[in-house]
Enzyme design. Structure first.
Site, PDB file in Angstrom:
ATOM      1  N   ASP A   1      -4.901  -3.146  -7.287  1.00 56.93           N
ATOM      2  CA  ASP A   1      -4.808  -4.483  -8.058  1.00 56.93           C
ATOM      3  C   ASP A   1      -4.182  -5.473  -8.655  1.00 56.93           C
ATOM      4  OD1 ASP A   1      -3.921  -2.724 -10.693  1.00 56.93           O
ATOM      5  OD2 ASP A   1      -3.356  -1.310  -9.408  1.00 56.93           O
TER       6      ASP A   1
ATOM      7  N   TYR B   1       1.751   8.922   1.757  1.00 53.54           N
ATOM      8  CA  TYR B   1       0.460   8.409   1.918  1.00 53.54           C
ATOM      9  C   TYR B   1      -0.026   7.531   2.125  1.00 53.54           C
ATOM     10  CZ  TYR B   1      -1.462   4.445  -0.143  1.00 53.54           C
ATOM     11  OH  TYR B   1      -1.674   2.757  -1.595  1.00 53.54           O
ATOM     12  N   ARG B   2       1.969   6.626   2.537  1.00 55.10           N
ATOM     13  CA  ARG B   2       1.354   5.153   3.948  1.00 55.10           C
ATOM     14  C   ARG B   2       3.172   4.719   3.413  1.00 55.10           C
ATOM     15  NH1 ARG B   2      -2.066   0.356   0.410  1.00 55.10           N
ATOM     16  NH2 ARG B   2      -1.762  -0.840   1.297  1.00 55.10           N
TER      17      ARG B   2
ATOM     18  N   HIS C   1       9.476  -5.813  -4.063  1.00 57.83           N
ATOM     19  CA  HIS C   1       8.770  -3.802  -4.007  1.00 57.83           C
ATOM     20  C   HIS C   1       9.133  -3.450  -2.206  1.00 57.83           C
ATOM     21  CE1 HIS C   1       4.446  -3.539  -3.924  1.00 57.83           C
ATOM     22  NE2 HIS C   1       4.852  -4.879  -4.462  1.00 57.83           N
TER      23      HIS C   1
ATOM     24  N   TYR D   1       4.848  -2.542   1.896  1.00 54.49           N
ATOM     25  CA  TYR D   1       4.094  -1.728   2.813  1.00 54.49           C
ATOM     26  C   TYR D   1       5.465  -3.129   4.130  1.00 54.49           C
ATOM     27  CZ  TYR D   1       2.318   1.467  -0.156  1.00 54.49           C
ATOM     28  OH  TYR D   1       2.474   2.263  -1.316  1.00 54.49           O
TER      29      TYR D   1
END
Lengths: 535, 535
Positions: free
Chosen positions: B150, B475-476, B392, B91
């Site tokens: 995670d 959501y983000r 990613h 992000y």
């Protein structure tokens, strides 16, 4: 007919505003006759006191009418106060904080807009009562249960916005709300969370959106008028077991609380139990009032309380709670719950399992509430003093779920209510989650007895302050001591209040929406020389 | 050495600010050397692109130093961007939205301030990583489990403020936060909820106070810097059973989702499961990357995916989930879970029960996370393309928990990622509660391959828009398409954004704190002719 004027509003401005309101919502929906307005007055405020008198009651039927009301209020700088159904009893009913405010009552907006059985939610307007939502679910044959409040006549939205408590598993942490539509003070219509995405798929299933989540900002505040709200509903469980715990010594309370904490942390007990002292449950079950048990003007003595406990067979503390789920899991949980509580000498635990087709024929009012069947039976308690004319005010601090904390807060409250207000101590401890209980102190009084009413409210103020000094803040406050209750949240010279005021001034520059609600005043009134804000 | 200047800030202003910052926090804690700053740069942004380059990184150690930083930023009108540990990978990492911002990284504020075993909570600073909190709980011998993310290197506070996901029961609805201390943009120190009561008893046990609850206002926003936070911890359950579900056909997904919804509504499954497609789990378990399976530049064809599924024995969809509680209840729940899923042809369900003294020696990374043992194993997945240089970006919409919705959103995402980005479709569906899953699309790419990186980000933008048109909001969002993602929340001509902006301007009039975070820009930048806000 002379109107109750808000401070700083002229008679001609108010009259002009009312004329425009009549045009906006229809004359029949603008009430100014004192008789018509009576039911929107705090029923438990002494009838000759006019501190929280409204000038009028307006009842819109749509978002557009609410927007028109806000435009008129902004234009004439008239403060408005919003209520859902108008049953915030014990905290001021539908009465406004600022005398002369126009009450905007949303009772006519009573539509259940959606029920989604698959995903377990409903979308409701603010005039929808627990009764209405329950009836709509039943009529649709939906296999869903509503987490409802003790009194079924209240507004689902109103209760949620006041941080009100409900009792099924979604009542824990008041978590059942999901998605809101709000009219802001300037008339803008906003939707929160995923509902802000047009044709949103996740409006009532994910509690957030992208960016900050403002939903809880519209609770206990004065930043907007909620016009629609999503409410999660519990899929009907396979088995429901309402249960009771009874102990016989006042001193058993701390062990009850410590045991309950562990059982709730482990989820052997879910939902929100009620831990009641003798007199609290006695008040619910004695339609004749306390005079059936005691005639003295002083607080009921220990030996009489013991007699009530025994003759009514309700113990010195009694807890209602429930277990929900698949039957074998309910059995397993009940076994552990009973074993845990029966370590307390003399404690008794019992319960009865029901299957889904039996839920709606359950008769005990408490056991109804715990499976989401609204009723009004608990109202009997206000007749403890004064019969039909009885009223109550609640002092309700939040406390950690430890026996030590229960001893401290209950000891303080009982002492002050008995000694300062000369009234009986009626206690309901409501674990809002496994870690915290809200101590609802039901102070019952005869609303026709001016001295008793004054004593009750004065005792509250002493309690707010004394509890605050010990680190206990209120979860909700009556109009009469809202400012005092809010002022206990004073860390760093009231930084939280200043933050709330900054937002207030930004979203409501004219300060017309619910000035003073839970201690938040608009700029103009913070600076008022009249000491309007009571601080 | 030339500094990366923020727009509208002169070189001399920035230099002056940096000198003052050195005085405030110590010169060794103000990084301007590109080498030193490298680890605070988004690791997955192409290395030659400088869109999100910071001018400096400042690392304060206290509330007072943060207050000093805000004073300096306000004085020189220099934008700052705040990170906890700085691991918001996927992000944007620690990179700022506005080029040239000073990154305030809170890694040095890494104290665990309190652990309360009886009431099950901790209080932490923003530099505390999952690893740190886990270690502190273990060192104290506390019978408590942490709901962790995670990747164990991230910040507990940072993850919470980004709406990050964790997996134990308190991970549902991201519910574990309770009580916040915040420094507002003007340097004011505020505490929320009951923590605003001095010496509060209920600071970390009741999630609200009196008045509006602002905690979620400080998540995914730019209204304040959180300096302390309460976190609920789960009392160690008597039994923990990590479980797996495997199905062999891509088309089994809707039935998996519909079955899972019912099981989660009934609480037979608690916590947050992960539903992974073949390639998502394969990426975690294949250190060699996709080249072990396929050499083509095109997305992996169906027959190869089938082969991976079979050879790795992981099915076309595989779900990790867990059951917690008393052993007989775990047995009962597992029985129902297995029976429900085995109605899907070919589905297999298995799991293994552990007792508390075995939890901390569990070896499987997924099964560790589900009982709160942080690790870094999932990081392997970024090597799917590009090995050590893999990166990613995540596209993550929220969707209702229905099979139909899963088919729609997965179909859309797979099609666009394969056809527009020419990359493999790696899907992780995370049910954040029983009613909603977040679809985390892990788009993996080789960070050294400029074309591939560009394709990955461009595909995201197409997806944000196309999913938004179908009613799915993110959501983000990554820095690169934060504005676009936020603009999907457009009900009533962006009423929500305007509300956020109103609050922004009120609490941060100079617009110095994290301008542009999740689409919220201060007034000066909304009006900037440079099109700074990218809209």
């Amino acid at each position: 007919m002379s109107l109750t004027l808000p401070p700083t509003v002229s008679e001609s401005s108010l009259a002009a505003a009312l004329r425009e309101l009549e045009q906006a919502v229809g004359a029949e929906h603008v009430l100014t006759d004192p008789e018509d307005m009576l039911e929107f007055r705090d029923p438990f405020w002494y009838h000759e006191w006019d501190d929280f008198e409204a000038s009028a009651v307006v009842q819109p039927d749509s978002v557009e009418e609410i927007q028109a009301i806000l435009r008129i209020a902004n234009e004439h700088r008239v403060p408005i106060w919003v209520s859902g159904v108008g049953r915030n009893n014990g905290y001021g009913g539908s009465s406004p904080r600022v005398r002369g405010s126009i009450v905007v009552n949303l009772r006519r907006m009573n539509r259940v807009l959606e029920i989604n059985e698959e995903l377990g939610y409903a979308v409701v307007e603010p005039g929808v009562r627990w009764f209405d939502l329950y009836d709509t679910i039943q009529a649709g044959g939906h296999k869903l249960r509503l987490s409802c409040a003790d009194l079924g006549w209240g507004s689902v939205v109103g209760n949620t916005l006041d941080h009100g408590i409900t009792y099924l598993p979604y009542g824990q942490d008041q978590m059942m709300q999901c998605g809101m539509e709000v009219v802001l003070p300037d008339g803008e219509l906003m939707r929160t969370g995923n509902w802000a995405v047009p044709d949103s798929k996740a409006a009532h299933v994910y509690k957030r959106g992208l960016g900050p989540t403002p939903d809880q900002l519209f609770m206990q505040s004065n930043y907007g008028i909620v016009t629609k709200m999503g409410v999660w509903l519990l899929p009907t469980p396979e088995c429901y077991m309402p249960c009771w715990l009874r102990v016989w010594k006042n001193e058993d309370l701390p062990q009850v609380i410590d045991t309950l904490r562990v059982l709730m942390l482990d989820k052997d007990i879910e939902g929100v139990p009620q831990v009641l002292n003798t007199l609290c449950l006695a008040s619910v079950l004695t339609p004749e009032g306390r005079s059936k048990w005691y005639d003295g003007d002083d607080p009921m003595p220990e030996d009489v309380i013991d007699r009530v406990a025994k003759e009514m067979d309700i113990g010195r503390w009694i807890m209602r709670f429930a277990i929900y789920g698949h039957e074998d899991v309910v059995d397993s949980k009940f076994k552990r719950v009973r074993a845990a509580f029966e370590r307390i000498q003399g404690a008794e635990v019992w319960g009865k399992k029901y299957a889904p087709d039996e839920y709606d024929s359950i008769e005990h009012p408490a056991e109804k509430v715990e499976i989401g069947i609204p009723n009004l039976d608990i109202n009997t308690m206000t007749g403890w003093y004064g019969g039909e004319e009885g009223g109550h005010v609640a002092f309700s601090p939040a406390a950690p779920m430890t026996g030590g904390s229960a001893v401290e807060i209950c000891g303080l409250l009982r002492d002050r209510i008995e000694k300062k207000a000369n009234l009986d101590y009626l206690a309901a401890l409501l674990p809002i989650n496994a870690r915290c209980f809200i101590h609802i102190t039901m102070v019952i009084f005869d609303t026709k007895n001016e001295e008793q009413v004054r004593g009750a409210y004065e005792a509250q103020k002493i309690l707010v302050k004394e509890a605050g000094e010990r680190g206990y803040g209120e979860y909700r406050a009556h109009l009469d001591f809202m400012d005092l209750a809010a002022s206990q949240y004073s860390f760093n010279d009231h930084a939280y209040r200043r933050f709330c005021e900054t937002i207030k001034d930004a979203v409501d520059p004219n300060g017309i929406l619910m000035p003073g609600r839970h201690g938040i005043w608009p700029k103009s009134m913070r600076e008022a020389p009249s000491g309007l804000n009571g601080s």
